[in-house]
Design a protein around this motif. Sequence first.
Motif, short mmCIF file in Angstrom:
data_model
loop_
_atom_site.label_atom_id
_atom_site.label_comp_id
_atom_site.label_asym_id
_atom_site.label_seq_id
_atom_site.Cartn_x
_atom_site.Cartn_y
_atom_site.Cartn_z
N ARG A 75 0.78 -1.36 -0.08
CA ARG A 75 0.17 0.31 0.06
C ARG A 75 0.56 1.18 0.53
NH1 ARG A 75 -5.30 -0.18 3.29
NH2 ARG A 75 -5.97 1.30 2.14
N PHE B 142 0.16 5.00 0.43
CA PHE B 142 0.04 6.08 0.91
C PHE B 142 1.14 7.52 0.69
CE2 PHE B 142 3.68 7.52 3.84
CZ PHE B 142 2.89 7.65 5.15
N LYS C 46 -5.89 11.39 10.88
CA LYS C 46 -5.70 10.31 11.13
C LYS C 46 -6.91 9.12 10.47
CE LYS C 46 -6.68 7.27 15.57
NZ LYS C 46 -7.27 6.89 17.02
N SER C 47 -7.48 10.13 9.85
CA SER C 47 -8.27 9.07 9.06
C SER C 47 -7.48 8.68 7.56
CB SER C 47 -10.29 9.13 9.28
OG SER C 47 -10.02 10.75 8.07
N HIS D 299 -4.59 6.96 8.88
CA HIS D 299 -3.90 5.84 10.03
C HIS D 299 -3.90 4.62 9.62
CE1 HIS D 299 -2.88 8.12 13.63
NE2 HIS D 299 -1.95 9.14 12.72
N HIS D 300 -4.49 4.47 8.68
CA HIS D 300 -5.03 2.77 8.46
C HIS D 300 -4.62 2.11 6.96
CE1 HIS D 300 -7.34 5.87 5.37
NE2 HIS D 300 -6.87 4.59 4.05
N PHE D 301 -3.06 2.74 6.97
CA PHE D 301 -1.70 2.22 5.96
C PHE D 301 -0.78 2.00 6.50
CE2 PHE D 301 -3.38 5.85 2.91
CZ PHE D 301 -4.04 4.81 1.66
N CYS D 302 -0.58 2.00 8.29
CA CYS D 302 0.25 1.68 8.88
C CYS D 302 0.05 0.65 9.94
CB CYS D 302 0.79 2.99 10.40
SG CYS D 302 1.48 4.12 9.17
N GLU D 303 0.54 -0.46 10.05
CA GLU D 303 0.52 -1.44 10.11
C GLU D 303 1.97 -1.92 11.01
OE1 GLU D 303 -0.13 -5.53 9.94
OE2 GLU D 303 -2.53 -4.37 9.35
N PHE E 247 1.02 0.65 14.82
CA PHE E 247 0.28 2.16 14.99
C PHE E 247 1.91 2.66 14.68
CE2 PHE E 247 -0.43 6.30 17.28
CZ PHE E 247 -1.42 7.10 16.34
#
Length: 98
Positions: free
Chosen positions: A14, A18, A76-77, A80-84, A86
Amino acid sequence: MIVEHALLQVIPHRTDEFEAAFANAESIISSMPGFVNLTLSRGIEQPSTYLLLVEWERLEDHTEGFRQSDAYREWKSVLHHFCEPFPVVSHFDPIEDA
């Protein structure tokens, strides 16, 4: 001045998404009071790892002003869903004479 440091572990497949989302999200953070500058760098050895450095006038500009704002919820919306996992964020006080 304070430097915020965050290592972003982006989900490997991703990274292009990102980077596109970050280009759009940059205006969110840059509009905040106390924001000075930011740089985003992509890892050479680990291309899905990014280094985010954000300069703030004061620590509170980040921890209170940005983090407790509607702008942060939008940031954040968008990102942040691209990061794992956090990202862990640290703050630094530059040494001017170094």
